[in-house]
Design a protein around this motif. Sequence first.
Motif, PDB file in Angstrom:
ATOM      1  N   ILE A   1       0.914  -1.175  -0.247  1.00 21.97           N
ATOM      2  CA  ILE A   1       0.006  -0.021   0.089  1.00 21.97           C
ATOM      3  C   ILE A   1       0.832   1.316  -0.098  1.00 21.97           C
ATOM      4  O   ILE A   1       0.636   2.229  -0.674  1.00 21.97           O
ATOM      5  CB  ILE A   1      -0.876   0.079   1.095  1.00 21.97           C
ATOM      6  CG1 ILE A   1      -2.081  -0.960   1.049  1.00 21.97           C
ATOM      7  CG2 ILE A   1      -1.580   1.208   1.440  1.00 21.97           C
ATOM      8  CD1 ILE A   1      -3.097  -1.485   2.005  1.00 21.97           C
TER       9      ILE A   1
ATOM     10  N   ILE B   1      -1.546  -0.832  -4.482  1.00 20.87           N
ATOM     11  CA  ILE B   1      -2.501  -0.457  -3.307  1.00 20.87           C
ATOM     12  C   ILE B   1      -3.838  -1.898  -3.310  1.00 20.87           C
ATOM     13  O   ILE B   1      -4.100  -2.302  -2.251  1.00 20.87           O
ATOM     14  CB  ILE B   1      -3.391   0.667  -3.555  1.00 20.87           C
ATOM     15  CG1 ILE B   1      -2.220   1.985  -3.343  1.00 20.87           C
ATOM     16  CG2 ILE B   1      -4.553   0.930  -2.725  1.00 20.87           C
ATOM     17  CD1 ILE B   1      -2.619   3.032  -3.868  1.00 20.87           C
TER      18      ILE B   1
ATOM     19  N   ILE C   1      -4.255  -4.220  -0.099  1.00 19.98           N
ATOM     20  CA  ILE C   1      -5.798  -4.474   0.275  1.00 19.98           C
ATOM     21  C   ILE C   1      -6.058  -5.800   0.455  1.00 19.98           C
ATOM     22  O   ILE C   1      -6.677  -6.451   1.326  1.00 19.98           O
ATOM     23  CB  ILE C   1      -6.580  -3.616  -0.338  1.00 19.98           C
ATOM     24  CG1 ILE C   1      -6.352  -2.159  -0.221  1.00 19.98           C
ATOM     25  CG2 ILE C   1      -7.986  -3.920   0.169  1.00 19.98           C
ATOM     26  CD1 ILE C   1      -7.058  -1.019  -0.815  1.00 19.98           C
TER      27      ILE C   1
END
Length: 191
Positions: free
Chosen positions: A121, A151, A155
């Motif tokens: 991230i 990102i 996640i």
Amino acid sequence: MTIADIERQIPETVVGAVRGTVIFSALVGIAVGIACLVWPAATVNVLAILLGIALVVAGLYRIYQSFAATFLSGGLRFALGIIGLMILWAGIVVLWHPSNSGWGEADRIWFLAVFIGIGWIFQGVAELFSATTGSRHSSVWMAVLSGIVSIAAGIIMLAWPALALSTFVWVAGILLIVVSVVSLFTLPKKV
């Protein structure tokens, strides 16, 4: 002088040594790839241990840096020291034997996934930031794409740590076997 002329000047012993090294590394790669596929949980545990070692080294380096970087202000040096202590603590927690700490394999997997996910991230955010700075090292759309993918991967790693890591190990194992077998086709020819 052509490449073929240069190749003829390389002694046979050097060519033999290179061939032996490529064959050895390919066989090790195949064995490690098979181990990843046969024992994915053990592979993830080994990754956690390697992460712990890397964190301890990085933490010690940051602590050293906080003392050695005399050109920085006292506040920045203090911040470096605190960050180093936190990284060192995280490495010790990851390395702590589960029977002594109460941490099981699932806890190590979760901790590893959290660190990988957060790292991806941060990397994605950095890529998106670099896309807005006008850097000419890469195209803007590639930096944005890289940032979004990083990102998203972070996640996913945080949302489904066990699934993400086991998938990662399987893909890595398969790729390691494929790359190792293909490298055998690149052996230098004996002259």
